[in-house]
Design a protein around this motif. Structure first.
Motif, PDB file in Angstrom:
ATOM      1  N   ASN A 126      -1.361  20.159   7.095  1.00 22.68           N
ATOM      2  CA  ASN A 126      -1.282  20.053   5.650  1.00 22.68           C
ATOM      3  C   ASN A 126      -2.554  20.562   4.990  1.00 22.68           C
ATOM      4  OD1 ASN A 126       1.329  18.937   5.083  1.00 22.68           O
ATOM      5  ND2 ASN A 126       0.630  17.173   6.249  1.00 22.68           N
TER       6      ASN A 126
ATOM      7  N   THR B 205      -2.172  12.867   5.683  1.00 19.08           N
ATOM      8  CA  THR B 205      -1.828  14.254   5.921  1.00 19.08           C
ATOM      9  C   THR B 205      -2.647  14.745   7.114  1.00 19.08           C
ATOM     10  OG1 THR B 205      -3.429  14.822   4.251  1.00 19.08           O
ATOM     11  CG2 THR B 205      -1.122  14.875   3.608  1.00 19.08           C
ATOM     12  N   ASP B 206      -2.064  15.619   7.870  1.00 15.66           N
ATOM     13  CA  ASP B 206      -2.739  16.079   9.073  1.00 15.66           C
ATOM     14  C   ASP B 206      -3.363  17.455   8.854  1.00 15.66           C
ATOM     15  OD1 ASP B 206      -0.569  17.708   9.001  1.00 15.66           O
ATOM     16  OD2 ASP B 206       0.552  16.595  10.527  1.00 15.66           O
TER      17      ASP B 206
ATOM     18  N   MET C 272       0.859  -1.206   0.000  1.00 13.70           N
ATOM     19  CA  MET C 272       0.000   0.000   0.000  1.00 13.70           C
ATOM     20  C   MET C 272       0.885   1.242   0.000  1.00 13.70           C
ATOM     21  SD  MET C 272      -3.142   0.887  -0.013  1.00 13.70           S
ATOM     22  CE  MET C 272      -3.437   2.594  -0.373  1.00 13.70           C
ATOM     23  N   SER C 273       0.597   2.124  -0.878  1.00 10.40           N
ATOM     24  CA  SER C 273       1.382   3.340  -0.971  1.00 10.40           C
ATOM     25  C   SER C 273       0.893   4.373   0.028  1.00 10.40           C
ATOM     26  CB  SER C 273       1.246   3.882  -2.378  1.00 10.40           C
ATOM     27  OG  SER C 273       1.662   5.209  -2.410  1.00 10.40           O
ATOM     28  N   HIS C 274       1.848   5.050   0.648  1.00 10.09           N
ATOM     29  CA  HIS C 274       1.471   6.081   1.611  1.00 10.09           C
ATOM     30  C   HIS C 274       1.712   7.472   1.062  1.00 10.09           C
ATOM     31  CE1 HIS C 274       0.488   3.425   4.891  1.00 10.09           C
ATOM     32  NE2 HIS C 274       1.400   2.644   4.377  1.00 10.09           N
ATOM     33  N   PHE C 275       1.750   7.556  -0.255  1.00  9.68           N
ATOM     34  CA  PHE C 275       2.023   8.849  -0.844  1.00  9.68           C
ATOM     35  C   PHE C 275       0.756   9.675  -0.986  1.00  9.68           C
ATOM     36  CE2 PHE C 275       6.431   8.990  -2.378  1.00  9.68           C
ATOM     37  CZ  PHE C 275       6.603  10.353  -2.157  1.00  9.68           C
ATOM     38  N   TYR C 276      -0.337   9.162  -0.528  1.00 10.94           N
ATOM     39  CA  TYR C 276      -1.605   9.830  -0.805  1.00 10.94           C
ATOM     40  C   TYR C 276      -2.324  10.323   0.438  1.00 10.94           C
ATOM     41  CZ  TYR C 276      -0.775   7.715  -5.253  1.00 10.94           C
ATOM     42  OH  TYR C 276      -0.201   7.343  -6.432  1.00 10.94           O
ATOM     43  N   PHE C 277      -2.312   9.523   1.514  1.00  6.13           N
ATOM     44  CA  PHE C 277      -3.101   9.909   2.675  1.00  6.13           C
ATOM     45  C   PHE C 277      -2.191  10.203   3.852  1.00  6.13           C
ATOM     46  CE2 PHE C 277      -5.423   7.408  -0.132  1.00  6.13           C
ATOM     47  CZ  PHE C 277      -4.931   6.125  -0.112  1.00  6.13           C
TER      48      PHE C 277
ATOM     49  N   ASN D 297       4.048  15.217  -5.182  1.00 10.96           N
ATOM     50  CA  ASN D 297       3.857  14.894  -3.770  1.00 10.96           C
ATOM     51  C   ASN D 297       5.243  14.797  -3.141  1.00 10.96           C
ATOM     52  OD1 ASN D 297       1.153  14.739  -4.331  1.00 10.96           O
ATOM     53  ND2 ASN D 297       0.871  12.670  -3.550  1.00 10.96           N
TER      54      ASN D 297
END
Lengths: 132, 146
Positions: B12, B8-9, B1-6, B44
């Motif tokens: 952000n 963010t706090d 699973m890629s974490h490049f998308y979600f 990103n």
């Protein structure tokens, strides 16, 4: 052949789906051109591989669904994001002039190319007028 | 699973709002290098303990057509995406033209601890991934209590 667009974007389905699974869905940018054989559609799907791509035709609706996977190192902390979803979805309604059984799809460098041919009988023809 | 998308706090979210401000209210002052919305390619940016990871979503470009440089802590990605069809083609009629065409240039300010000698760039499936190492001295260290 009239000048009205024969590939009409179908709104709704994709949006409803994105609300269900919480993941934001990205609407991919597309180019569409028509030539004498049919229609060619290109869609930007960065990060998508063929096994994560689904192109479906059902009841005259063409649906493109894909999921992007970008390999990242462990322990990544996202700081800035301009693309905020890894799912792509977009659908179109196709006029019956098109032969959906002969759609060709290819994916290269994150760009999907769909070739949608017109049915034989729908090709523009010139009708000879006989003089009796 | 890629974490490049979600993941963010709230900060952000505020940052994103700040970036969108100029397009919502033209005339509001903003950072010189802040990207306007819809710039190509979208990027990103994330960090790990050892590196700074940048992904540019630029499909349909050959790897050797990118020009990537680092100068004085500024990473620049430039290149050109050529049109699919030539304009002289009279056989075809365009219906939609949403995909970006033309030259592009994006500049990303790197943090102080980025090491310009440790850069790797890779292009796969339309994504340009750039990994920049951090200087040894800036890496987090656990300090043992005597």
């Amino acid at each position: 052949m009239s000048d009205t667009t024969q590939v009409v974007e179908r709104q709704g389905n994709a949006v409803a789906q994105s609300e269900e699974d919480r993941t934001p869905t990205v609407v991919p940018a597309i180019d569409i051109v028509e030539n004498k054989n049919g229609i060619i559609l290109w869609a930007d799907l960065p990060g998508v591989t063929t096994d994560k791509l689904e192109v479906k035709v059902h009841d005259g609706t063409l649906t493109i669904e894909a999921e992007a996977v970008v390999p990242t190192p462990a322990g990544l902390h996202l700081q800035h994001a301009e693309i905020r979803g890894s799912r792509f979805a977009r659908s179109f309604s196709l006029s019956p002039d098109f032969d959906t059984s002969k759609i060709e799809a290819s994916l290269r460098d994150g760009v999907l190319k769909l070739t949608i041919p017109r049915r034989e009988e729908s090709h523009p023809r010139r009708i000879e007028v006989r003089i009796d | 699973m890629s974490h490049f998308y979600f993941g963010t706090d709230l900060f952000n979210e505020l940052n994103r709002l700040h970036q969108q401000m100029p397009s919502l209210f033209p005339g509001t002052p903003s950072s010189l290098r802040s990207a306007h919305l819809g710039a190509f390619p979208p990027v990103n940016i994330g960090t790990t303990d050892d590196s700074i990871e940048i992904v540019a979503f630029a499909p349909g470009i050959k790897p050797d057509e990118f020009d990537i440089s680092i100068d004085k802590g500024l990473l620049t990605i430039s290149g050109e995406r050529k049109p699919i069809l030539s304009e002289s083609d009279t056989e075809t009629r365009p219906y939609a033209q949403e995909r970006f065409v033309g030259t592009f240039r994006r500049a990303i300010e790197l943090p102080e601890n980025a090491d310009p000698d440790k850069v790797q760039a890779r292009y796969a499936n339309g994504c340009l991934s750039i990994s920049i190492g951090k200087r040894e001295s800036s890496k987090p260290r656990a300090i043992t209590v005597q």
